[in-house]
Write an enzyme that holds these catalytic residues in place. Structure first.
Site, short mmCIF file in Angstrom:
data_model
loop_
_atom_site.label_atom_id
_atom_site.label_comp_id
_atom_site.label_asym_id
_atom_site.label_seq_id
_atom_site.Cartn_x
_atom_site.Cartn_y
_atom_site.Cartn_z
CB ALA A 151 -3.77 8.66 -10.69
CE1 TYR A 152 1.08 11.52 -4.00
CE2 TYR A 152 -0.44 10.43 -2.49
CZ TYR A 152 0.75 11.10 -2.72
OH TYR A 152 1.61 11.35 -1.67
CB SER A 153 -3.15 5.79 -3.76
OG SER A 153 -3.61 6.88 -3.00
#
Ligand SMILES: NC(=O)c1ccc[n+]([C@@H]2O[C@H](COP(=O)([O-])OP(=O)(O)OC[C@H]3O[C@@H](n4cnc5c(N)ncnc54)[C@H](OP(=O)(O)O)[C@@H]3O)[C@@H](O)[C@H]2O)c1
Length: 233
Positions: A151-153
């Protein structure tokens, strides 16, 4: 120079704020949600340069009201030379445990918040101004990927593409837009992403690099996603 720096209450943003505050002619609006940490930033900056013009602003780039922020920015800065979209959040969870809400939260903190800020600050920018987005090697196309960071990337990859699109669209205005895709610097967020990992880059070193790039990078780059990494991660 008139500078807006988000995510200034900790990590590399805190250090970049201190770097800018060494020069009295810089007026730096330092944005984050934590009033106590921003107070500490001001205290330390004043300890180093008592005449520094550092303006701490408690503001949530995702949820707070820009209609309240804009008059302050216009009054205190007038125009903006540098906007550094450095605020960020990270959720470290296996994909199977990542909820749609987690994913949405990453997009809000790492893309939508910056979208909001850019939209509101653009009217104060002119030919020669520089927008610097702080991305991540995690979102850099073709880079090594790590579990727990989907999700972050993905949110960082979206910020990278926004950088390219915006640079193209703003070309005629002379406002430059670049993105630094950071590898690692020793901060709370790095500890969250890679517990126990020791980065060869200290937060103050990365903060200084970001500040220097924001001042001069627009003379050499536009619409670029620049990997800033000596190791993986
Ligand atoms: N450190 C690394 O190795 C690394 C690697 C790749 C990319 N990056 C990127 O570098 C940037 C800085 O990271 P860091 O490592 O210095 O992390 P950090 O120490 O966790 O700092 C994040 C900053 O963002 C602020 N922030 C988060 N959400 C916000 C919101 N909604 N509104 C306003 N401020 C908000 C936080 O302040 P408050 O909580 O007070 O609001 C804090 O000042 C991030 O964009 C991160 O993704 C870091």
């Amino acid at each position: 120079m008139n500078i807006i720096l988000t995510g200034a209450s900790s990590g590399v943003g805190f250090e970049a704020a201190l770097e800018f505050s060494l020069r009295t002619e810089n007026h730096i609006v330092c944005i984050a949600r934590s009033a106590d940490k921003l107070r500490k930033l001001l205290e330390i900056a004043k300890g180093i340069n008592p005449d520094c013009n550092l303006l701490p602003v408690e503001f949530d780039i995702v949820n707070d009201d820009y209609a309240a922020l804009n008059p302050f920015l216009t009054e205190r800065l007038g125009h903006v030379d540098i906007l550094i979209n450095n605020a960020g959040a990270l959720i470290n969870k296996a994909f199977k445990d990542t909820s749609a809400q987690d994913f949405a939260e990453m997009l809000q903190s790492n893309v939508l918040g910056h979208f909001n800020m850019i939209k509101n600050v653009l009217p104060l920018m002119k030919n020669g101004s520089h927008i610097v987005n702080i991305g991540s090697m995690g979102g850099f196309q073709g880079s090594v990927k790590f579990p727990g960071l989907s999700a972050y990337s993905s949110s960082k990859a979206a910020l990278h593409t926004l950088t390219e699109c915006l640079a193209f669209e703003l070309a005629e205005t002379g406002i430059k837009v670049n993105c630094l895709a950071l590898g690692s610097a020793q901060t709370e967020m790095l500890e969250q992403a890679f517990p126990g990992y020791q980065s060869p880059v200290m937060a103050f070193e990365m903060g200084k690099y970001i500040a220097d790039f924001a001042k001069t990078g627009h003379k050499f780059f536009n619409g670029k996603i620049i990997p800033v990494a000596v190791t993986t991660p």
